[in-house]
Design a protein around this motif. Structure first.
Motif, PDB file in Angstrom:
ATOM      1  N   ILE A   1       0.829  -1.216   0.000  1.00  0.00           N
ATOM      2  CA  ILE A   1       0.000   0.000   0.000  1.00  0.00           C
ATOM      3  C   ILE A   1       0.864   1.268   0.000  1.00  0.00           C
ATOM      4  N   PRO A   2       1.851   1.394   0.894  1.00  0.00           N
ATOM      5  CA  PRO A   2       2.702   2.600   0.808  1.00  0.00           C
ATOM      6  C   PRO A   2       3.475   2.682  -0.513  1.00  0.00           C
ATOM      7  N   LEU A   3       3.891   1.541  -1.032  1.00  0.00           N
ATOM      8  CA  LEU A   3       4.600   1.542  -2.310  1.00  0.00           C
ATOM      9  C   LEU A   3       3.688   2.017  -3.436  1.00  0.00           C
ATOM     10  N   LEU A   4       2.454   1.577  -3.448  1.00  0.00           N
ATOM     11  CA  LEU A   4       1.511   2.021  -4.474  1.00  0.00           C
ATOM     12  C   LEU A   4       1.196   3.507  -4.342  1.00  0.00           C
ATOM     13  N   VAL A   5       1.078   3.994  -3.117  1.00  0.00           N
ATOM     14  CA  VAL A   5       0.832   5.422  -2.902  1.00  0.00           C
ATOM     15  C   VAL A   5       2.029   6.232  -3.398  1.00  0.00           C
ATOM     16  N   LEU A   6       3.225   5.769  -3.078  1.00  0.00           N
ATOM     17  CA  LEU A   6       4.436   6.445  -3.552  1.00  0.00           C
ATOM     18  C   LEU A   6       4.519   6.431  -5.079  1.00  0.00           C
ATOM     19  N   ASN A   7       4.171   5.313  -5.688  1.00  0.00           N
ATOM     20  CA  ASN A   7       4.191   5.226  -7.151  1.00  0.00           C
ATOM     21  C   ASN A   7       3.177   6.181  -7.779  1.00  0.00           C
ATOM     22  N   ILE A   8       2.008   6.287  -7.196  1.00  0.00           N
ATOM     23  CA  ILE A   8       1.002   7.217  -7.722  1.00  0.00           C
ATOM     24  C   ILE A   8       1.497   8.651  -7.594  1.00  0.00           C
ATOM     25  N   ALA A   9       2.127   8.967  -6.458  1.00  0.00           N
ATOM     26  CA  ALA A   9       2.664  10.318  -6.270  1.00  0.00           C
ATOM     27  C   ALA A   9       3.760  10.619  -7.294  1.00  0.00           C
ATOM     28  N   LEU A  10       4.612   9.645  -7.578  1.00  0.00           N
ATOM     29  CA  LEU A  10       5.669   9.847  -8.578  1.00  0.00           C
ATOM     30  C   LEU A  10       5.094  10.001  -9.980  1.00  0.00           C
ATOM     31  N   ILE A  11       4.058   9.273 -10.282  1.00  0.00           N
ATOM     32  CA  ILE A  11       3.417   9.404 -11.597  1.00  0.00           C
ATOM     33  C   ILE A  11       2.810  10.797 -11.749  1.00  0.00           C
ATOM     34  N   VAL A  12       2.147  11.277 -10.694  1.00  0.00           N
ATOM     35  CA  VAL A  12       1.558  12.622 -10.741  1.00  0.00           C
ATOM     36  C   VAL A  12       2.659  13.675 -10.882  1.00  0.00           C
TER      37      VAL A  12
END
Length: 110
Positions: free
Chosen positions: A64-75
């Protein structure tokens, strides 16, 4: 040429140099945005390729934190790319206007 015209031409050339430097900076931001955008995609492809070696639900507290971090990096990557493209387009329009207004710039820049 009069001294006033020489000074005016040098100011116009300096202005175009400044705009080209800003364009070069925008290209650097574009390259950074692409790199930031690629990082989450490579992490996710690695996780998909190795998913048979772990259970997704047992490692959910890591995922979950990894997916949140990935979404933030994509944005962030998308923001950097869009911002740099807008700035480059704006700088190109200003350079085009200067080329039309001053003949000396039209001779120097294609």
């Amino acid at each position: 040429m009069t001294e006033e015209k020489i000074v005016k031409d040098s100011v116009v050339i300096a202005e175009v140099q400044l705009l080209l430097a800003e364009k070069r900076t925008s290209l650097s931001v574009l390259r950074t945005g692409i790199t930031v955008l690629i990082l989450p995609l490579s992490v996710m492809s690695f996780l998909i390729a190795t998913e048979k070696y772990y259970d997704f639900f047992k490692t959910l507290h890591f995922m979950i934190p990894l997916l949140v971090l990935n979404i933030a990096l994509i944005v962030l990557g998308a923001y950097l790319i869009i911002r740099s493209l807008k700035r480059m387009h704006h700088n190109d329009l200003i350079i085009k206007q200067l080329k039309l207004k001053h003949t000396i710039i039209g001779e120097l820049i294609n």
